[in-house]
Enzyme design. Structure first.
Site, mmCIF file in Angstrom:
data_model
loop_
_atom_site.group_PDB
_atom_site.id
_atom_site.type_symbol
_atom_site.label_atom_id
_atom_site.label_comp_id
_atom_site.label_asym_id
_atom_site.label_seq_id
_atom_site.Cartn_x
_atom_site.Cartn_y
_atom_site.Cartn_z
ATOM 1 N N LYS A 1 -22.499 -10.164 0.543
ATOM 2 C CA LYS A 1 -23.619 -10.387 1.460
ATOM 3 C C LYS A 1 -24.520 -11.493 0.927
ATOM 4 O O LYS A 1 -24.884 -12.422 1.661
ATOM 5 C CB LYS A 1 -24.388 -9.074 1.596
ATOM 6 C CG LYS A 1 -25.616 -9.122 2.448
ATOM 7 C CD LYS A 1 -26.076 -7.677 2.740
ATOM 8 C CE LYS A 1 -27.530 -7.643 3.137
ATOM 9 N NZ LYS A 1 -28.413 -7.340 2.004
ATOM 10 N N THR B 1 4.048 -0.579 -4.422
ATOM 11 C CA THR B 1 4.397 -1.962 -4.733
ATOM 12 C C THR B 1 4.911 -2.033 -6.168
ATOM 13 O O THR B 1 4.411 -1.323 -7.040
ATOM 14 C CB THR B 1 3.152 -2.859 -4.574
ATOM 15 O OG1 THR B 1 2.614 -2.669 -3.268
ATOM 16 C CG2 THR B 1 3.489 -4.329 -4.768
ATOM 17 N N TYR C 1 -20.904 -2.168 5.858
ATOM 18 C CA TYR C 1 -21.418 -3.522 5.592
ATOM 19 C C TYR C 1 -21.021 -4.490 6.700
ATOM 20 O O TYR C 1 -21.768 -5.390 7.066
ATOM 21 C CB TYR C 1 -20.942 -4.035 4.221
ATOM 22 C CG TYR C 1 -21.952 -3.756 3.130
ATOM 23 C CD1 TYR C 1 -22.176 -2.462 2.688
ATOM 24 C CD2 TYR C 1 -22.705 -4.784 2.568
ATOM 25 C CE1 TYR C 1 -23.126 -2.198 1.712
ATOM 26 C CE2 TYR C 1 -23.652 -4.527 1.595
ATOM 27 C CZ TYR C 1 -23.863 -3.238 1.161
ATOM 28 O OH TYR C 1 -24.796 -2.975 0.197
ATOM 29 N N TYR D 1 -8.827 9.343 -6.673
ATOM 30 C CA TYR D 1 -8.373 8.025 -6.194
ATOM 31 C C TYR D 1 -8.474 7.953 -4.671
ATOM 32 O O TYR D 1 -9.071 7.025 -4.114
ATOM 33 C CB TYR D 1 -6.933 7.801 -6.647
ATOM 34 C CG TYR D 1 -6.376 6.429 -6.331
ATOM 35 C CD1 TYR D 1 -6.872 5.297 -6.960
ATOM 36 C CD2 TYR D 1 -5.329 6.272 -5.423
ATOM 37 C CE1 TYR D 1 -6.347 4.036 -6.678
ATOM 38 C CE2 TYR D 1 -4.800 5.023 -5.146
ATOM 39 C CZ TYR D 1 -5.309 3.913 -5.774
ATOM 40 O OH TYR D 1 -4.778 2.671 -5.500
ATOM 41 N N ARG E 1 4.311 5.431 -13.246
ATOM 42 C CA ARG E 1 4.873 5.397 -11.899
ATOM 43 C C ARG E 1 6.396 5.496 -11.960
ATOM 44 O O ARG E 1 7.014 5.207 -12.983
ATOM 45 C CB ARG E 1 4.490 4.110 -11.200
ATOM 46 C CG ARG E 1 3.035 4.040 -10.799
ATOM 47 C CD ARG E 1 2.958 2.844 -9.896
ATOM 48 N NE ARG E 1 1.662 2.667 -9.324
ATOM 49 C CZ ARG E 1 0.816 1.737 -9.726
ATOM 50 N NH1 ARG E 1 1.125 0.959 -10.747
ATOM 51 N NH2 ARG E 1 -0.330 1.591 -9.126
ATOM 52 N N ASN F 1 -12.563 -5.422 -16.610
ATOM 53 C CA ASN F 1 -13.091 -4.790 -17.829
ATOM 54 C C ASN F 1 -11.958 -4.398 -18.785
ATOM 55 O O ASN F 1 -12.202 -3.813 -19.832
ATOM 56 C CB ASN F 1 -13.982 -3.578 -17.505
ATOM 57 C CG ASN F 1 -13.190 -2.423 -16.910
ATOM 58 O OD1 ASN F 1 -12.006 -2.572 -16.609
ATOM 59 N ND2 ASN F 1 -13.840 -1.283 -16.740
ATOM 60 N N PHE G 1 -2.015 -5.762 -12.580
ATOM 61 C CA PHE G 1 -0.708 -6.085 -11.985
ATOM 62 C C PHE G 1 -0.893 -6.933 -10.706
ATOM 63 O O PHE G 1 -0.463 -8.094 -10.645
ATOM 64 C CB PHE G 1 0.025 -4.765 -11.706
ATOM 65 C CG PHE G 1 1.199 -4.846 -10.771
ATOM 66 C CD1 PHE G 1 2.141 -5.861 -10.868
ATOM 67 C CD2 PHE G 1 1.379 -3.856 -9.802
ATOM 68 C CE1 PHE G 1 3.228 -5.910 -10.004
ATOM 69 C CE2 PHE G 1 2.465 -3.897 -8.940
ATOM 70 C CZ PHE G 1 3.383 -4.923 -9.032
ATOM 71 N N THR H 1 -7.495 -0.860 -17.632
ATOM 72 C CA THR H 1 -6.052 -0.761 -17.378
ATOM 73 C C THR H 1 -5.427 -2.146 -17.200
ATOM 74 O O THR H 1 -4.211 -2.265 -17.207
ATOM 75 C CB THR H 1 -5.740 0.106 -16.128
ATOM 76 O OG1 THR H 1 -6.440 -0.439 -15.002
ATOM 77 C CG2 THR H 1 -6.168 1.543 -16.341
HETATM 78 N N1 UDP Z 1 8.062 10.367 -9.970
HETATM 79 C C1 UDP Z 1 9.154 10.926 -10.592
HETATM 80 N N2 UDP Z 1 9.330 10.679 -11.932
HETATM 81 C C2 UDP Z 1 8.487 9.923 -12.687
HETATM 82 C C3 UDP Z 1 7.379 9.336 -12.032
HETATM 83 C C4 UDP Z 1 7.185 9.578 -10.669
HETATM 84 O O1 UDP Z 1 9.960 11.619 -9.957
HETATM 85 O O2 UDP Z 1 8.725 9.766 -13.901
HETATM 86 C C5 UDP Z 1 7.874 10.639 -8.536
HETATM 87 C C6 UDP Z 1 6.461 11.084 -8.154
HETATM 88 O O3 UDP Z 1 6.331 12.480 -8.293
HETATM 89 C C7 UDP Z 1 6.385 10.637 -6.706
HETATM 90 C C8 UDP Z 1 7.254 9.368 -6.677
HETATM 91 O O4 UDP Z 1 8.078 9.429 -7.833
HETATM 92 O O5 UDP Z 1 6.965 11.586 -5.852
HETATM 93 C C9 UDP Z 1 6.462 8.072 -6.709
HETATM 94 O O6 UDP Z 1 5.536 8.177 -7.756
HETATM 95 P P1 UDP Z 1 4.603 6.969 -8.206
HETATM 96 O O7 UDP Z 1 3.743 7.488 -9.305
HETATM 97 O O8 UDP Z 1 5.439 5.787 -8.467
HETATM 98 O O9 UDP Z 1 3.727 6.625 -6.918
HETATM 99 P P2 UDP Z 1 2.910 7.518 -5.855
HETATM 100 O O10 UDP Z 1 3.158 8.995 -6.075
HETATM 101 O O11 UDP Z 1 1.496 7.128 -6.069
HETATM 102 O O12 UDP Z 1 3.478 7.069 -4.580
#
Ligand code: UDP
Length: 316
Positions: A106, A176, A160, A146, A187, A33, A12, A36
């Protein structure tokens, strides 16, 4: 003409960076690779004589022939369901992958930029988050693969810089969104848009009172470019401080699409941060940068992409 390596270039963010650096006149080596990442994201760049795609996993020794001026390390699974599925790869690409890319920087005397994340702040006890805050991360929780990979990546980048005098930059990226996100990456934004377009219930996790601050991808790319070209070797937050609860965000997406979807509440994933908002004073003063795209505009542009690029079930 500068020559730039972008790892995770078919992802992305990586694909937007490839476009930007080509537009700036650079030769671009895009390495991925494709775990994702998706070659469709850069298909339109194939045929440009300044663009090269290399299929490679950067957790193995990285070899690039010829000079390199810049290396941007963006390879990593980045959404919670991806790193839950790929925990070891996530740790390896943040640790071994960053080490390999720094070694390459480097060897080539290239400037190196690492994609770090607001996740280094964990479930933050300081709000909004400034670069000075050290974070509140659970190393053994499921997001730990992560968060800790990125924290290690920052640490080895500074090592480094200090020990080998490599020119380095660290961008801490806040949530983002934009075209080329995967609709199935789990997400909030793609999940909500997909559900609203299909007329399915919107799955809000927890009671939806947790907050996030969403930035449009074009703003981030501009911030990254300015940071790379600056002299700032300490971390810089790049994000949009416009904070919203996830419940309100779900309602906004439903209203934008004019969907009949209802909202359902599902259990909150472990260690899900309760609040998140960047303090961008440093980006403002050091990079003269601030976000320009409102959530309304950004959501419209993203929706147009999802409508155009995802198949038939996605008609409202
Ligand atoms: N979230 C949600 N429903 C979904 C996916 C995510 O309510 O179907 C919530 C998730 O629990 C978090 C927020 O939305 O509190 C943002 O989640 P995302 O995975 O986008 O990013 P991150 O948690 O890494 O900020």
């Amino acid at each position: 003409m500068p020559r730039t390596l972008i790892t995770g270039g078919a992802g992305f963010l990586g694909s937007h960076l490839c476009e930007r650096f080509l537009a700036e006149g650079h030769d671009v080596v895009c390495m991925d690779n494709l775990v994702t990442g998706n070659p469709d994201n850069v298909a339109h760049l194939i045929g440009n004589e300044r663009f090269n795609f290399v299929h490679h996993d950067v957790t193995n020794f990285v070899y690039v022939e010829g000079d390199l001026d810049y290396i941007l390390h963006f390879a990593s699974p980045a959404s919670p369901i991806d790193y839950l599925k790929l925990p070891i790869q996530t740790l390896k690409v943040g640790a071994l992958g960053t080490h390999n890319c720094l070694g390459l920087a480097k060897a080539k005397s290239a400037r190196f930029l690492i994609a770090s994340t607001s996740e280094v702040y964990g479930d933050p006890l300081v709000h909004p988050q400034t670069e000075e805050y050290w974070g509140n991360v659970n190393p053994v929780g499921f997001r730990g693969v992560y968060d800790e990979a990125k924290r290690f990546a920052e640490a080895i980048t500074m090592a480094y810089h200090r020990y080998h005098r490599v020119e380095t930059r660290i961008v801490r990226i806040f949530n983002t969104y934009g075209p080329r996100m995967r609709l199935d990456d789990g997400r909030a934004l793609p999940a909500f848009m997909g559900q609203a377009l299909r007329g399915e219930p919107i799955t809000v996790f927890g009671d939806g009172s947790q907050t996030r601050s969403f930035q449009y991808v074009d703003d981030l790319i501009e911030g990254i470019f300015r940071l790379l070209m600056s002299n700032e070797s300490e971390p810089v937050n790049i994000g949009n401080p416009d904070e919203i609860s996830i419940r309100e965000f779900a309602e906004e997406v439903v209203a934008l699409i004019g969907s009949s979807s209802s909202i359902t509440f599902e259990p909150l994933p472990a260690d899900d941060p309760k609040v998140r908002q960047p303090d961008i004073s440093k980006a403002r003063s050091v990079l003269n940068w601030e976000p320009k795209v409102s959530r309304e505009d950004g959501l419209k542009r993203t929706l147009a992409y999802f409508r155009e690029h995802v198949g038939t079930p996605l008609t409202a």
